[in-house]
Scaffold this motif. Structure first.
Motif, PDB file in Angstrom:
ATOM      1  N   GLU A 142       0.828  -1.214   0.000  1.00 56.80           N
ATOM      2  CA  GLU A 142       0.000   0.000   0.000  1.00 56.80           C
ATOM      3  C   GLU A 142       0.856   1.256   0.000  1.00 56.80           C
ATOM      4  N   GLU A 175       2.378   1.713  -3.513  1.00 59.91           N
ATOM      5  CA  GLU A 175       1.334   2.173  -4.440  1.00 59.91           C
ATOM      6  C   GLU A 175       0.936   3.620  -4.166  1.00 59.91           C
ATOM      7  N   SER A 176       0.947   4.031  -2.896  1.00 61.88           N
ATOM      8  CA  SER A 176       0.584   5.414  -2.552  1.00 61.88           C
ATOM      9  C   SER A 176       1.592   6.419  -3.099  1.00 61.88           C
ATOM     10  N   LYS A 177       2.773   5.950  -3.434  1.00 61.75           N
ATOM     11  CA  LYS A 177       3.811   6.810  -4.005  1.00 61.75           C
ATOM     12  C   LYS A 177       3.754   6.832  -5.532  1.00 61.75           C
TER      13      LYS A 177
END
Length: 163
Positions: free
Chosen positions: A44, A47-49
């Motif tokens: 997560e 992916e958030s980056k």
């Protein structure tokens, strides 16, 4: 979208010798919820980056359909797996298997944008890319999650190869 790759081992990463249910498990297909939670937090975060993840299964679990089913049943998916070199009458170490995968899959554009989560890979072979876990010491615990995040940030903000 940018891609980041994780080479995933299972034994010693997503489980360990005191994982609940390990001693009574049929065929040792036990995954540890704490280790799984930490692994999912890492995914997560990456992916958030703004990265798309590419998971490469490098565990010996890749050689067993029952073990692969157990992974899928826990929501663990992967895109590719390292070849099972033992079938080719050639035994390679995990480090050599991963290096061969990298050498033979340059079209994937992995470069230096990868982490290896493993308890059997030599950190000397992949300095700066290995999160060393331990079968006898909690697998992919919160300490190793934080280490993985730090290594990811270093790998994705540096243009210099780390290995």
């Amino acid at each position: 979208m940018k891609t980041f790759t994780i080479f995933l081992d299972v034994d010693g990463v997503l489980n360990h010798h005191v994982s609940p249910g390990w001693k009574n498990a049929k065929h040792n297909k036990v995954l540890d919820n704490d280790c799984l939670d930490n692994y999912r937090k890492l995914l997560e975060f990456i992916e958030s980056k703004g990265y798309q993840l590419q998971i490469i299964l490098s565990s010996t679990w890749r050689t067993s359909n029952d073990h692969k089913k157990a992974l899928r049943d826990h929501g663990i998916n992967w895109h590719k797996q390292t070849p099972d070199e033992r079938r080719l009458s050639e035994y390679l170490t995990r480090s050599e298997e991963i290096q061969r995968f990298l050498d033979e899959n340059t079209d994937l554009g992995i470069g230096n944008q990868f982490l290896i989560l493993d308890d059997m890979v030599s950190t000397d072979s992949f300095l700066g890319n290995v999160v060393q876990t331990y079968w006898d010491n909690g697998g992919f615990d919160s300490y190793r999650l934080n280490l993985a995040v730090e290594m990811f940030l270093k790998l994705t903000t540096s243009s210099k190869p780390c290995r």
